[in-house]
Enzyme design. Sequence first.
Site, PDB file in Angstrom:
ATOM      1  N   GLU A 127      13.652   9.537  92.396  1.00  0.00           N
ATOM      2  CA  GLU A 127      13.596   8.401  91.640  1.00  0.00           C
ATOM      3  C   GLU A 127      13.520   9.096  90.216  1.00  0.00           C
ATOM      4  OE1 GLU A 127      10.608   5.686  92.463  1.00  0.00           O
ATOM      5  OE2 GLU A 127      11.268   5.192  94.636  1.00  0.00           O
ATOM      6  N   GLY A 338      32.478  41.858  83.940  1.00  0.00           N
ATOM      7  CA  GLY A 338      32.751  41.883  82.453  1.00  0.00           C
ATOM      8  C   GLY A 338      33.270  40.498  81.927  1.00  0.00           C
ATOM      9  N   GLU A 362      16.019  19.558  97.191  1.00  0.00           N
ATOM     10  CA  GLU A 362      15.093  19.991  98.338  1.00  0.00           C
ATOM     11  C   GLU A 362      14.009  20.623  98.252  1.00  0.00           C
ATOM     12  OE1 GLU A 362      17.167  20.273 102.211  1.00  0.00           O
ATOM     13  OE2 GLU A 362      19.029  19.695 101.379  1.00  0.00           O
TER      14      GLU A 362
END
Length: 381
Positions: A127, A338, A362
């Site tokens: 949430e 690189g 998680e």
Amino acid sequence: MADRSYIDWPFFEDRHRDLAAGLEAWCAAHLPVDHGDVDAACRGLVAALGDAGWLQYTGAEAGVRLDVRTLCLIRETLAQHDALADFAFAMQGLGMGAVTLFGDGPQRVWLEQTRAGAAIAGFALTEPGSGSDVAASSATAVRAGGGWVLNGEKTYISNGGIADVYVVIARTGEAPGARGLSAFLMPADTPGLEVVERIEVMAPHPLAHLRMTDLRLPGGALIGAPGAGFKQAMAVLDHFRPTVGAAALGMARRALDESLGRVRARQLFGAPMAELQMVQGHLADMALGIDASALLVYRAAWAKDMGAARITREAAMAKLHATETAQKVIDAAVQLFGGDGVRKGMAVESLYRDIRALRIYEGASDVQKIVIARSVLEGSP
């Protein structure tokens, strides 16, 4: 070709070795897919994985244990070839994990659809005000006329916007905190469910912010007992948290494989890069970290498959070490490439973006450290 000698470790049985070989061949023929349209790619991957039978492993028949070693092997292999394929597979299992472990007959109809690739699953837990602190969830479910009315918001929901069904955690109020949460099976076409926002992240995945407004569910939508939602969510994570480490392990193996090809072919100061001791030092660190991660991941999976009631500590160690190590391995691979390492479209550049989220979802790395420390302080084995 990434190292496969670990498949002979005693953690595995012949059925695991056969599965790994079959999946490797399937991945070589079907992955990666075009990620241009992420929603379409995920739908296509779920359908393809379902058609090939791989999604059957994301759930199990009533009374049959999930095989965590199999889940880990599949996620590791998929992640080596295509991180989005790993995501599509994992969410079918995580999304329906509560139904696999605690669902009744009518609810398991949805599980059979997700295992066949005919429906896409989502797990609505996080949430806006409660990420790592699941017990602080504020979305509510109130009894009404034999059913439930849900209100609240969920965010960073994987498969949000494309899922056909979600397992949603909401507060039913049997007790304060974690003991007052329950799990519900929520079809995506339920009136009152709104996709507020589609969330774009650095490695494309279907994510969304969801809102439930006076959303009505029948009594049969409740999974298990009222107030058991937190325990159910933790049980699901106990099974699937080691698989996050496995996915990270697959990405790290791919990064090492790409690096080996690069340093063998690339000339530097008149000789292959592979002859430079500094380069060899990077390769040694990468290989060492990968093997250590693999041992932790498959120890946790083996322990669960052998009947351990909880593997909270083992799963936390596996996820923490594998995801943190994979980040370091992939960063080293970018360095060895690189300028080409940060060039869009290069495998190591994609891996650099793909790996970062695994250290958060998680259970973020810092939370895993707390879990491990508490286990040590309590003297848990």
